[in-house]
Scaffold this motif. Structure first.
Motif, PDB file in Angstrom:
ATOM      1  N   GLU A 159     130.277  62.878  10.162  1.00 29.20           N
ATOM      2  CA  GLU A 159     131.704  62.607  10.225  1.00 29.20           C
ATOM      3  C   GLU A 159     131.986  61.336   9.434  1.00 29.20           C
ATOM      4  N   PHE A 183     134.618  58.180   8.416  1.00 32.43           N
ATOM      5  CA  PHE A 183     135.677  57.361   8.983  1.00 32.43           C
ATOM      6  C   PHE A 183     136.335  56.581   7.855  1.00 32.43           C
ATOM      7  N   THR A 243     139.027  53.255   7.139  1.00 28.11           N
ATOM      8  CA  THR A 243     139.780  52.118   7.662  1.00 28.11           C
ATOM      9  C   THR A 243     140.373  51.367   6.483  1.00 28.11           C
ATOM     10  N   ASP A 284     130.335  56.292   7.063  1.00 28.64           N
ATOM     11  CA  ASP A 284     129.877  57.354   7.960  1.00 28.64           C
ATOM     12  C   ASP A 284     129.435  56.760   9.302  1.00 28.64           C
ATOM     13  N   GLU A 285     128.925  57.619  10.151  1.00 32.76           N
ATOM     14  CA  GLU A 285     128.581  57.237  11.518  1.00 32.76           C
ATOM     15  C   GLU A 285     127.467  56.192  11.572  1.00 32.76           C
ATOM     16  N   LEU A 300     128.931  52.902  11.428  1.00 31.39           N
ATOM     17  CA  LEU A 300     129.625  52.640  12.675  1.00 31.39           C
ATOM     18  C   LEU A 300     128.649  52.159  13.745  1.00 31.39           C
ATOM     19  N   LEU A 352     136.360  52.625  19.944  1.00 32.84           N
ATOM     20  CA  LEU A 352     136.279  53.937  19.330  1.00 32.84           C
ATOM     21  C   LEU A 352     135.937  55.005  20.366  1.00 32.84           C
ATOM     22  N   THR A 393     138.257  58.190  21.149  1.00 31.07           N
ATOM     23  CA  THR A 393     137.725  59.546  20.995  1.00 31.07           C
ATOM     24  C   THR A 393     137.901  60.328  22.289  1.00 31.07           C
TER      25      THR A 393
END
Length: 145
Positions: A91, A93, A95, A107-108, A111, A132, A136
């Protein structure tokens, strides 16, 4: 009949010869010098026109090559997007950097590290995973309703 500059200068030369201008007089010398300068200018104009035609042809070729390149790049980009969609389940993201206000995509794995360096300006962006996780969970609950 529409005469070009070269034809007009040739006409003037013919007139001067037909008038039997006396080149030994000041007026005759002046008129012949003017006609010679006009003849030189007409030749220069013809050369410039030829160069412009060559430049236009070259520009058309470059434009065609650029169009071919754009088509190739867009095809490659579309192919990569399809491959990415099929092969990669990570997934992504997005910003906005608070410093340069450019979008930052990550990407994750980034994160999980809790921070990313903005590729545009080099600013360090830090993330709090608890925010987050709450967002979610709230989004999942809204989807269920």
């Amino acid at each position: 009949m529409n005469m070009g500059i070269s034809e007009k200068v040739a006409y003037l030369k013919g007139l001067a010869e037909g008038m039997k201008l006396d080149e030994s007089t000041n007026e005759g010398k002046l008129l012949m010098a003017i006609i010679d300068v006009l003849d030189d200018m007409a030749e220069e104009f013809a050369d410039v026109e030829d160069e412009i035609v060559d430049l236009e042809d070259g520009l058309d070729a470059v434009s065609d090559d650029l169009n071919d390149l754009e088509e190739f790049l867009y095809e490659e980009s579309d192919d990569e997007d399809e491959e990415y969609d099929e092969d990669d389940d990570d997934e992504l993201f997005v910003t906005t950097c608070p410093e340069c206000e450019e979008e930052v995509v990550f990407d994750e794995s980034v994160l999980e590290d809790g921070e990313v360096i903005c590729p545009n300006c080099g600013a360090k962006l830090e993330f709090d995973l608890s925010d987050l996780a709450n967002a979610t969970a709230t989004a999942e609950e809204e989807d269920e309703d």
